[in-house]
Write an enzyme that holds these catalytic residues in place. Structure first.
Site, PDB file in Angstrom:
ATOM      1  N   CYS A  79     -45.831  69.491 -46.090  1.00 64.41           N
ATOM      2  CA  CYS A  79     -47.249  69.625 -46.438  1.00 64.41           C
ATOM      3  C   CYS A  79     -47.896  70.564 -45.427  1.00 64.41           C
ATOM      4  O   CYS A  79     -47.944  70.255 -44.228  1.00 64.41           O
ATOM      5  CB  CYS A  79     -47.922  68.252 -46.392  1.00 64.41           C
ATOM      6  SG  CYS A  79     -49.692  68.287 -46.723  1.00 64.41           S
ATOM      7  N   CYS A 191     -48.801  76.652 -49.158  1.00 60.58           N
ATOM      8  CA  CYS A 191     -48.807  75.300 -49.723  1.00 60.58           C
ATOM      9  C   CYS A 191     -47.524  75.161 -50.529  1.00 60.58           C
ATOM     10  O   CYS A 191     -47.166  76.072 -51.286  1.00 60.58           O
ATOM     11  CB  CYS A 191     -50.033  75.101 -50.611  1.00 60.58           C
ATOM     12  SG  CYS A 191     -50.046  73.509 -51.485  1.00 60.58           S
TER      13      CYS A 191
END
Length: 272
Positions: A79, A191
């Site tokens: 993440c 991301c």
């Protein structure tokens, strides 16, 4: 938390806010097919990128604790938002177990491949607001100009499986216009959800730009770290990844197939 001694047969632990980190699972499987993988997707609380730094740090501790209960030999923070705002929390919770974040791996690769020293970064609002990518890149090469753009709708679009949808193309066109006139030759997908939208992103940019997938970057870094520590698995084949989720969305099976290009193995529901 009681810490453990890792062995070559210990699993690789990976966590993300949702299903985006499955791009890291795929990259690890491609790089090291013999490795056992434990993956935790915090599907009940996705997305992280719109949350406050304090909440993100709380989630980072809880996610790491879940993986630590499975005695991993390394933890990969799949993440970018946690990598940007709470890597220190993960490292503290993991104790002696090494931690690798996708952000540093992606930044390193961007510095290596840019030719004209103009780099673009797209990510969640939290990642972009933290300036973590720009800081990591310019720390390595102060002459690189970094242009960052938050693309908050990309995560829900990816989680809906809208990889080729007209709405995705429209939104991508709006977001990526931020790079017009900046002559970037390299774009960091900041991301882990974004690689699933790679086709739309590259089509929208209309020019030859090197795309940095932090999932691929982190897989190479993980292999080197495990090899140096003599912790690479000696097994011939690995079982399917052990999947942990905090919620089982109706579309999870479809999303797993979309991200992994294979059928969904057994999934374990955990409380956070």
């Amino acid at each position: 938390m009681q810490h453990h001694k890792a062995t070559p047969e210990s699993p690789i632990g990976i966590f993300d806010s949702g299903v985006g980190g499955l791009t890291v699972v795929r990259a690890i499987q491609a790089e090291m097919p013999a490795e056992r993988i434990i993956y935790f997707g915090d599907t009940a609380r996705v997305p992280y990128g719109t949350k406050s730094p304090a909440t993100i740090r709380k989630y980072a501790h809880e996610d790491t604790a879940i993986l630590m209960s499975h005695l991993p030999k390394i933890i990969i923070v799949a993440c970018n938002t946690v990598s940007a705002l709470a890597l220190d929390v993960v490292e503290k919770t993991a104790g002696s177990i090494p931690v690798i974040g996708v952000l540093k791996a992606g930044a390193d690769l961007a510095v290596q491949v840019t030719r004209n020293k103009h780099v673009g970064v797209i990510g969640t609002q939290a990642t972009v607001s933290s300036n973590a990518y720009a800081d990591a890149i310019t720390l390595l090469d102060a002459n690189i100009e970094v242009v960052s753009k938050a693309c908050p709708l990309f995560v829900p679009l990816a989680e809906e499986g809208f990889t080729e949808h007209a709405a995705t193309r429209l939104i991508a066109s709006d977001y990526l216009a931020a790079f017009d006139g900046h002559d970037i030759d390299t774009l960091v997908l900041g991301c882990t959800h974004y690689p699933i939208l790679r086709h739309v992103i590259t089509e929208t940019l209309h020019r030859d730009i090197r795309i940095i997938d932090s999932a691929e970057a982190v897989a190479g870094r993980t292999r080197k770290l495990l090899a140096d520590a003599k912790l690479l698995s000696t097994e011939k084949h690995a079982p399917p990844p052990h999947l942990l989720v905090s919620d089982l969305p109706q579309k999870f099976s479809m999303l797993y197939k979309l991200f992994m290009e294979s059928d969904l193995p057994d999934v374990e529901l955990v409380e956070v």
